[in-house]
Design an enzyme around this catalytic site. Structure first.
Site, PDB file in Angstrom:
ATOM      1  N   ASP A 139       7.645  -5.226   1.182  1.00  0.00           N
ATOM      2  CA  ASP A 139       7.078  -6.617   1.790  1.00  0.00           C
ATOM      3  C   ASP A 139       7.683  -7.782   1.552  1.00  0.00           C
ATOM      4  OD1 ASP A 139       4.375  -3.753  -0.312  1.00  0.00           O
ATOM      5  OD2 ASP A 139       4.416  -4.723   1.693  1.00  0.00           O
ATOM      6  N   ASP A 170      -3.135   0.166   3.791  1.00  0.00           N
ATOM      7  CA  ASP A 170      -1.990  -0.247   2.091  1.00  0.00           C
ATOM      8  C   ASP A 170      -2.560  -1.968   1.479  1.00  0.00           C
ATOM      9  OD1 ASP A 170       0.804  -2.703   2.871  1.00  0.00           O
ATOM     10  OD2 ASP A 170      -0.055  -1.759   1.072  1.00  0.00           O
TER      11      ASP A 170
END
Ligand code: DX5
Length: 227
Positions: free
Chosen positions: A38, A177
């Protein structure tokens, strides 16, 4: 195009950064083949995290790596992550000047291309780009930090994209997510998600490998019911 087998993708945002490689090894030993890095720039989201070198380090452990770019300038940054070896580069709809063009460029550079949308972005806004993506990522939390609470109202977007992908015949994964646990994973899979990104539920557990396997079991059960 048949729906692909559901995969669980551990997010390294929740890993112990002092043991980055070992964390990847632990989930790999449990059967994981795909992790998510990320990337946060402090502008698009109020946090700072990883860069291209983290993708290189993850690739060196022998896994598929998705670079999820939560950045304000994805056109400039995406090539850095393809060059670093990312197998998938996912950009945010809200940050793109020309999302379809950037997805084409990511593919031209040699990676699979993903498009992500924040909770406030309507699914219908992306109806025109799903055909050109390998991966559409529905954020089930406001992006920026791990451990946020799952937003069940996002499941209608998952259903929208599942229907759109199935109707188009495109080989595009539908991913979620944020707040994915053994409780929410089956719900996301039942709504049509075939890719479940999970950070805290994996690396926040005492045994990341076993936590990964528990998530796989929880979502696989849904498939067996034709979810
Ligand atoms: C955006 C990040 C998080 C992370 C997973 O904030 O993309 O969603 O991957 O977070 P948790 O810990 O909720 O699984």
């Amino acid at each position: 195009m048949a729906r692909p087998e559901t995969v669980v993708v551990p997010s390294l945002l929740a890993a112990d950064f002092a043991r980055f490689g070992e964390c990847i090894d632990a989930v790999k030993a449990a059967g994981c083949s795909w992790v998510s890095v990320d990337v946060m720039d402090g502008h698009f989201v109020p946090n700072l995290s990883f860069g291209p070198d983290h993708v290189r380090m993850a690739k060196a452990r022998g896994v598929i790596v998705d670079a999820h770019l939560m950045v304000a300038n994805p056109e400039r940054v995406a090539p850095w992550f393809v060059k670093a070896g990312a197998d998938v580069v996912t950009v945010h709809w809200e940050a793109c000047r020309d999302a379809a063009g950037l997805l084409r460029e990511i593919r031209r550079l040699g990676a699979k291309a993903g498009i992500a949308l924040k909770p406030a972005t309507p699914a219908k806004d992306l109806a025109g780009v799903v055909g050109g993506a390998d991966y559409v990522l529905v954020m089930t939390v406001e992006p920026g930090f791990g451990g946020a609470k799952f937003m069940p109202e996002m499941l209608s977007k998952v259903e929208f994209f599942r229907k759109a992908v199935d109707a188009s015949g495109a080989a595009c994964r539908v991913a979620v997510d944020g707040g994915i646990t053994v409780e929410t994973a089956p719900r996301a899979a039942a709504a049509g998600a075939d890719c479940l990104v999970a950070g805290s539920a994996v690396f926040g557990a005492a045994d990341a490998g076993r936590a990964y396997q528990a998530l796989v079991r929880s979502s696989a059960a849904v498939e067996s019911r034709g979810g």
